[in-house]
Design a protein around this motif. Structure first.
Motif, short mmCIF file in Angstrom:
data_model
loop_
_atom_site.label_atom_id
_atom_site.label_comp_id
_atom_site.label_asym_id
_atom_site.label_seq_id
_atom_site.Cartn_x
_atom_site.Cartn_y
_atom_site.Cartn_z
N ALA A 153 0.84 -1.20 0.00
CA ALA A 153 0.00 0.00 0.00
C ALA A 153 0.87 1.25 0.00
N ASN A 154 2.00 1.20 0.70
CA ASN A 154 2.94 2.31 0.68
C ASN A 154 3.49 2.55 -0.72
N MET A 155 3.72 1.48 -1.47
CA MET A 155 4.20 1.63 -2.85
C MET A 155 3.14 2.31 -3.71
N PHE A 156 1.86 1.90 -3.53
CA PHE A 156 0.78 2.55 -4.27
C PHE A 156 0.71 4.04 -3.92
N MET A 157 0.81 4.31 -2.61
CA MET A 157 0.71 5.69 -2.15
C MET A 157 1.89 6.53 -2.63
N ALA A 158 3.06 5.91 -2.70
CA ALA A 158 4.26 6.64 -3.14
C ALA A 158 4.10 7.12 -4.57
N ALA A 159 3.35 6.37 -5.37
CA ALA A 159 3.12 6.76 -6.76
C ALA A 159 2.06 7.84 -6.89
N ALA A 169 9.22 2.78 7.53
CA ALA A 169 10.16 2.29 6.51
C ALA A 169 9.52 2.34 5.13
N GLY A 170 8.23 1.98 5.05
CA GLY A 170 7.53 2.07 3.77
C GLY A 170 7.44 3.49 3.28
N GLY A 171 7.41 4.45 4.21
CA GLY A 171 7.36 5.86 3.83
C GLY A 171 8.61 6.32 3.10
N LEU A 172 9.73 5.60 3.27
CA LEU A 172 10.96 5.96 2.56
C LEU A 172 10.84 5.73 1.06
N GLY A 215 32.77 13.11 -12.84
CA GLY A 215 32.00 12.60 -13.98
C GLY A 215 30.76 11.82 -13.61
N ILE A 216 30.19 12.12 -12.45
CA ILE A 216 28.99 11.42 -11.98
C ILE A 216 27.75 12.02 -12.64
N SER A 217 26.87 11.16 -13.13
CA SER A 217 25.62 11.63 -13.73
C SER A 217 24.78 12.37 -12.69
N PRO A 218 24.20 13.51 -13.06
CA PRO A 218 23.35 14.21 -12.09
C PRO A 218 22.15 13.38 -11.64
N PHE A 219 21.66 12.48 -12.50
CA PHE A 219 20.52 11.63 -12.13
C PHE A 219 20.95 10.61 -11.07
N HIS A 220 22.12 10.00 -11.29
CA HIS A 220 22.66 9.06 -10.31
C HIS A 220 22.91 9.77 -8.98
N PHE A 221 23.51 10.94 -9.04
CA PHE A 221 23.82 11.69 -7.83
C PHE A 221 22.52 12.08 -7.12
N GLY A 222 21.51 12.47 -7.88
CA GLY A 222 20.24 12.88 -7.29
C GLY A 222 19.55 11.75 -6.54
N VAL A 223 19.57 10.55 -7.12
CA VAL A 223 18.95 9.40 -6.47
C VAL A 223 19.66 9.08 -5.15
N VAL A 224 20.99 9.07 -5.18
CA VAL A 224 21.77 8.76 -3.98
C VAL A 224 21.53 9.80 -2.89
N VAL A 225 21.58 11.07 -3.26
CA VAL A 225 21.40 12.14 -2.27
C VAL A 225 19.99 12.12 -1.68
N CYS A 226 18.98 11.94 -2.52
CA CYS A 226 17.59 11.95 -2.03
C CYS A 226 17.31 10.78 -1.10
N LEU A 227 17.80 9.58 -1.44
CA LEU A 227 17.60 8.42 -0.57
C LEU A 227 18.35 8.62 0.75
N ASN A 228 19.56 9.16 0.67
CA ASN A 228 20.35 9.40 1.88
C ASN A 228 19.63 10.36 2.82
N LEU A 229 19.17 11.48 2.27
CA LEU A 229 18.50 12.47 3.11
C LEU A 229 17.14 11.97 3.61
N ALA A 230 16.52 11.07 2.86
CA ALA A 230 15.27 10.47 3.33
C ALA A 230 15.50 9.65 4.59
#
Length: 419
Positions: free
Chosen positions: A97-103, A139-142, A349-364
């Protein structure tokens, strides 16, 4: 003087938006370059003069309309159809349900608040420990900051000046990996503790649950499908999702009354304005960053330590984990992205998309770690338990998320494969 002012205001628990704006004012005064005062308001306005930022209040509005329209309960019933009969079924229902809500919602704190109210009493009634029920919900909220649409992805995309739709695509595989990691934790704990066995719906009950949920699924389809097919921008998809949420809640489920719209709009405006003001204040704070050449100084130091992109990301992860414990995730994202992103791109040379995913998950992760841990305290308050009890059950999930974070840092393709 400026760093001292920044730290003092932060330690005094002054709202981060005011910390950024007041630090910029103090810097202008200390530098003697008072002509910058003339363009202070213009600089703040320029920070929010971005079409992509309109997605933030629209995604919030979609979530508010969905909650008011009774869609949350129907999504939980739909999740029960697929995983409800497994041992520990309610825990898996919570996650699915958390996955549904996340979308749909895109905000971890809002998602944790909604799901804790809906799921924790049910889980406790069927014999689950209240602390574990709240920890599973937290945890599901992450998943919300990673599975599109993500409010943090919208903000990062604006700050990094990259397509928000592509940023959403970058979060799909990491979101699924994160969900799998949480499933593994639930399965392991369930095997050790002997979770109660769930019950499968009968064929008629399952068909009824899926049928009633079907209109609600139009919302994530409109959001993700519109972006994937190139039919609509994230902002347009959010507007369409809000309209669908209103029509479904009003005309189909008949739980959303037009008279409730004023309250929905008011809550959306209040919550969104705090984030938008923070972004505006961060834009004037950029003066301090530019004049002090902070990215260049930090880049010179880090590059003297390592030239390996993975080691660089490990250093950044450790730093962000510490920052996330003290500052709200969105505030930290707004504050640190302009400093760290140029280093990641230009020197490693890190992709901004890769960097964004890592940073957002970390801060979450910071949402669930003391002493700030807004998500942790929301889960505890909504489940009527103390944060320590929730944290006691939460640590295996935090370890799993940290392992996923390392995996995503090591293998950029997991974030960039779909772009």
């Amino acid at each position: 003087m400026t760093p001292v002012l920044f730290l003092v205001l932060l330690l005094l628990s002054v709202p981060v938006a005011l910390v950024l704006a007041l630090t910029a004012i103090g810097y202008i005064w200390a530098s003697g370059n008072t002509v910058l005062y003339d363009s202070f308001a213009q600089k703040m306005f320029a920070g929010i003069e971005n079409y992509g930022l309109l997605a933030i209040p629209l995604f919030m509005l979609a979530g508010e309309l969905m909650n008011e329209g009774g869609m949350t309960r129907r999504l939980i019933n739909a999740a029960r159809v697929f995983v409800g009969g497994f041992r520990g079924g309610l825990a898996y229902i919570n996650l699915l349900a958390n996955m549904f809500m996340a979308a749909i919602i895109g905000s971890a704190t809002a998602q944790i608040a909604v799901m804790a109210q809906a799921m924790v009493p049910q889980m406790e009634q069927e014999g689950y420990d209240r602390g574990f029920a709240a920890a599973t919900t937290a945890a599901g909220g992450l998943l919300a900051p990673i599975i599109p649409p993500s409010m943090m992805f919208v903000i990062f995309g604006v700050l990094a000046q990259i397509p928000i739709g592509d940023m959403f695509l970058a979060g799909i595989l990491p979101g699924l990996i994160l969900a799998f990691a949480v499933v593994c934790v639930i399965a392991t704990i369930g095997f050790v503790q002997g979770f109660p066995k769930g019950e499968w719906f009968t064929a008629s009950e399952a068909a009824s649950a899926l049928l009633y949920c079907l209109p609600a699924t139009l919302i994530p389809i409109a959001i993700v499908g519109g972006i994937l097919l190139g039919i609509a921008t994230p902002t347009e998809s959010a507007a369409v999702a809000s309209l669908i949420a209103f029509l479904v809640g009003w005309l189909v489920y008949r739980e959303l009354k037009p008279s409730a719209l004023f309250g929905v709009f008011r809550r959306t405006a209040v919550n969104a304005s705090m984030i938008i003001f923070m972004i505006a204040a961060a834009n004037v704070f950029g003066w301090v960053i530019i004049y002090e050449a902070l990215p260049q100084k930090l880049a010179a130091y880090i590059t003297s330590v390592t030239s390996d992109p993975f080691v660089f990301l490990l250093i950044i992860n450790v730093m962000l984990l510490f920052v996330g414990m003290l500052i709200d995730g969105i505030a930290a994202l707004i504050l640190l992205t302009p400093i760290l992103l140029p280093i990641a791109i230009a020197h490693y040379g890190i992709s901004p998309f890769h960097f964004g995913v890592v940073v957002c998950l970390n801060l979450a992760l910071g949402l669930l770690t003391p002493p700030v841990g807004v998500g942790l305290y929301i889960a505890a308050a909504m489940s009527k338990t103390n944060p320590g009890q929730v944290l006691k059950s939460l640590w295996p999930f935090l370890v799993a998320v940290a392992a996923v974070l390392l995996l995503l840092s090591r293998f950029p393709v997991l974030s960039t494969a779909l772009i």
